[in-house]
Design an enzyme around this catalytic site. Structure first.
Site, PDB file in Angstrom:
ATOM      1  N   ARG A  94       0.827  -1.208   0.000  1.00 47.73           N
ATOM      2  CA  ARG A  94       0.000   0.000   0.000  1.00 47.73           C
ATOM      3  C   ARG A  94       0.862   1.259   0.000  1.00 47.73           C
ATOM      4  NH1 ARG A  94      -5.215  -1.766   3.799  1.00 47.73           N
ATOM      5  NH2 ARG A  94      -6.266  -2.911   2.108  1.00 47.73           N
ATOM      6  N   TYR A 150      -6.546  -1.482  -7.068  1.00 44.57           N
ATOM      7  CA  TYR A 150      -5.890  -2.601  -6.368  1.00 44.57           C
ATOM      8  C   TYR A 150      -5.366  -2.179  -4.999  1.00 44.57           C
ATOM      9  CZ  TYR A 150      -1.489  -1.013  -8.747  1.00 44.57           C
ATOM     10  OH  TYR A 150      -0.417  -0.322  -9.238  1.00 44.57           O
ATOM     11  N   GLU A 151      -5.071  -3.182  -4.198  1.00 39.00           N
ATOM     12  CA  GLU A 151      -4.680  -2.976  -2.793  1.00 39.00           C
ATOM     13  C   GLU A 151      -5.752  -2.228  -1.998  1.00 39.00           C
ATOM     14  OE1 GLU A 151      -2.240  -4.717  -1.941  1.00 39.00           O
ATOM     15  OE2 GLU A 151      -1.602  -5.109  -3.989  1.00 39.00           O
ATOM     16  N   GLY A 152      -7.007  -2.356  -2.423  1.00 39.21           N
ATOM     17  CA  GLY A 152      -8.115  -1.732  -1.705  1.00 39.21           C
ATOM     18  C   GLY A 152      -8.630  -0.510  -2.431  1.00 39.21           C
ATOM     19  N   GLN A 171     -10.672   2.017   1.412  1.00 40.77           N
ATOM     20  CA  GLN A 171      -9.775   2.871   2.196  1.00 40.77           C
ATOM     21  C   GLN A 171     -10.579   3.819   3.085  1.00 40.77           C
ATOM     22  OE1 GLN A 171      -6.556   2.189   2.159  1.00 40.77           O
ATOM     23  NE2 GLN A 171      -6.854   0.704   0.515  1.00 40.77           N
TER      24      GLN A 171
END
Length: 547
Positions: A297, A421-423, A428
């Site tokens: 992240r 991606y990655e949330g 978030q």
């Protein structure tokens, strides 16, 4: 001379390169001084040498891969992925030169340098060719996770990852389980021989297969217990090649055709009783994997800064040389002479440099609670800053920016996925409000106040006044949500944006304290627009009930 031409300012000096702007901010970043105090071999001269050499490598070796890989893309041939020409050679060179292991332990093949130097150097690498750099991001994050979760295995894998001989992926998503990790169906079962075997389908796996390294290890979540949700998920290392040289039972069934990042293969992968090694404690897979997720992240924030920095530099160079406007009887002016173009460039530069300052802050921070509070902001607004910068640069270039002759349209396409991606942004926002504020009852918020307000109090009076007002409004908003969290999910996106504006106010005071003229101007522009933007974020926290 016409009045328009006569009143125009003289051409401004060329911008300092991105690595030099990072170097200018390091002495203003409190954690940097603490790092140097602990390591007598670490100083600004060391940082300058690393970052300048990294910039040369990015420009000379990585950037030439970018446009060709976008055109050529990746192919699936005989069940294996073939990457664009040059990828394998440059990846091997990155390993030999130590760029893949800047912040990995020296006793495991890394350089043993602090995270902040990795972050600052990787900005230039990602800005040069983000698609190519996707492979190194997951491999480095896996190396850090192995050091923390499986030290015995790390002794075998980390030196090979740092050298670029081997690579690694993060292997979570499934067709019915993206952000909803609790719905993972992939299973791992231990046979009579004591070996774990994994069966299931994973998707959206960046560099799930490629020809850049001799062995690929998949850091994979699979269900081992009867629990529902995230209970019963365990973490495994599933190598594509077994220790005896046999191919594991893993296949790539499809490459996704994407809007951007054409040089980065996004794979759908099938695991058919593939042999696997359990990492850490059974049933604790997701918490253990966060050692990898949080590194990635922060890396997405670096990707965003790299794209934004590149877009800004392209737009600025174009504005200095593109001749348009002025008195028709006189030679045309560089469009940088026009105030609206300068406004557009500042609108790109302001969040870009605030993001730079935040990344350096996070990468030197020793307060886990505060780092957790700031990380969703860095991740999400790294993404939004990149996309907005590419879009803004396209506007500065006009029609030229919309053509493939210029790289801005590729930057726009490549950067869009960072917010996914990655949330995603929504994930978030939920994390920032529900976990980082409400669950810990404002402890991280208190840490933010304790860190930011004393620094702001030392700033220029005009900067201090605006920044204190913006942050006071954020704190008041936070306290209202702590007092009454009914409908908190409805307020999440607005609260995330309010948090970003508060952090920008803090970072703007740091920017206006810098001697670098570009950083100073970016900070002053931020402070000019932040009060209105905070008002908009506050309004988003009170969405009507019909939504």
């Amino acid at each position: 001379m016409s009045a328009a031409a006569g009143s125009a300012p003289a051409p401004e000096p060329a911008r300092t390169p991105g690595w030099a702007r990072s170097l200018a901010l390091l002495p203003l970043t409190p954690g940097w001084g603490a790092l140097c105090a602990r390591d007598p071999d670490l100083d600004l001269a060391t940082a300058a040498a690393v970052l300048e050499e990294g910039a040369r490598f990015a420009a000379g070796r990585i950037a030439p891969l970018n446009a060709p890989s976008d055109r050529i893309g990746c192919t699936l041939e005989g069940g294996r992925v073939r990457t664009p020409p040059g990828f394998a050679d440059v990846y091997a060179e990155m390993g030999r030169d130590g760029w893949l292991g800047i912040d990995l332990p020296a006793n495991l093949g890394g350089q043993g340098l602090p995270l902040v130097l990795h972050a600052a150097a990787s900005v230039g690498f990602d800005g040069a060719a983000m698609a190519f750099m996707m492979a190194s991001g997951s491999s480095r994050a896996a190396a850090h996770m192995l050091v923390q979760v499986a030290p015995d295995l790390a002794a075998e894998w980390v030196p090979r990852l740092a050298a670029g001989d081997w690579a690694a992926t993060i292997c979570i998503s499934e067709p019915d389980a993206g952000s909803d990790v609790g719905r993972i169906r992939t299973r791992a079962e231990r046979g009579p021989d004591g070996c774990w075997r994994v069966t299931g389908t994973k998707c959206w796996i960046s560099f799930g297969d490629h020809d850049m390294a001799g062995r690929i290890g998949h850091c994979l979540l699979a269900r081992t217990g009867p629990g529902i949700g995230t209970r019963g998920l365990s973490l495994f290392l599933v190598a594509d090649q077994l220790d005896d040289g046999r191919r594991n039972r893993i296949s790539v069934t499809r490459l996704e055709e994407k809007m951007g990042l054409h040089g980065s293969p996004t794979c759908v992968m099938a695991f058919d009783s593939a042999e696997a090694i359990l990492l850490g404690e059974e049933g604790r897979g997701l918490p253990q994997l966060f050692a990898m997720i949080e590194r990635m992240r922060l890396q997405t924030a670096c990707q965003g800064l790299g794209i934004a920095e590149t877009a800004l530099d392209i737009a600025r160079a174009y504005a200095e040389t593109r001749l348009q406007g002025g008195d028709p009887a006189a030679p045309p002016l560089p469009i940088l002479r026009h105030v609206d173009v300068r406004r557009q460039l500042l609108a790109i530069a302001a969040p870009t440099e605030a993001l730079r300052a935040l990344i350096l802050e996070l990468a030197t921070m020793d307060d886990p609670a505060l780092a957790g509070f700031l990380l969703p902001l860095a991740k999400n607004f790294g993404a939004e800053t990149a996309f907005a910068a590419a879009s803004g640069a396209m506007q500065v270039l006009g029609g030229a920016g919309y053509t493939r002759e210029w790289p801005v349209e590729q930057l726009l396409r490549d950067s869009r996925v960072i917010a996914i991606y990655e949330g995603t942004t929504g994930m978030q926002a939920q994390d920032f409000l529900l976990r980082r504020l409400l669950r810990d009852r404002g402890a991280a918020l208190a840490a933010f106040r304790a860190r930011a307000l004393p620094e702001i109090a030392r700033a220029d009076p005009a900067a201090r006044s605006t920044a204190e007002t913006v942050i006071a409004r954020f704190i008041a908003l936070s306290e209202r949500l702590l007092a009454d969290d009914a409908g908190a999910e409805r307020a999440a996106d607005g609260y995330l944006r309010a948090g970003w504006h508060a952090v920008c106010a803090w970072m703007a005071c740091r920017l206006v304290s810098a001697e670098d003229a570009d950083l100073n101007a970016a900070g002053r522009f931020l402070l000019h627009v932040l009060p209105a933007r905070m008002a908009e974020a506050e309004n988003l926290c009170t969405l009507p009930d019909w939504i």
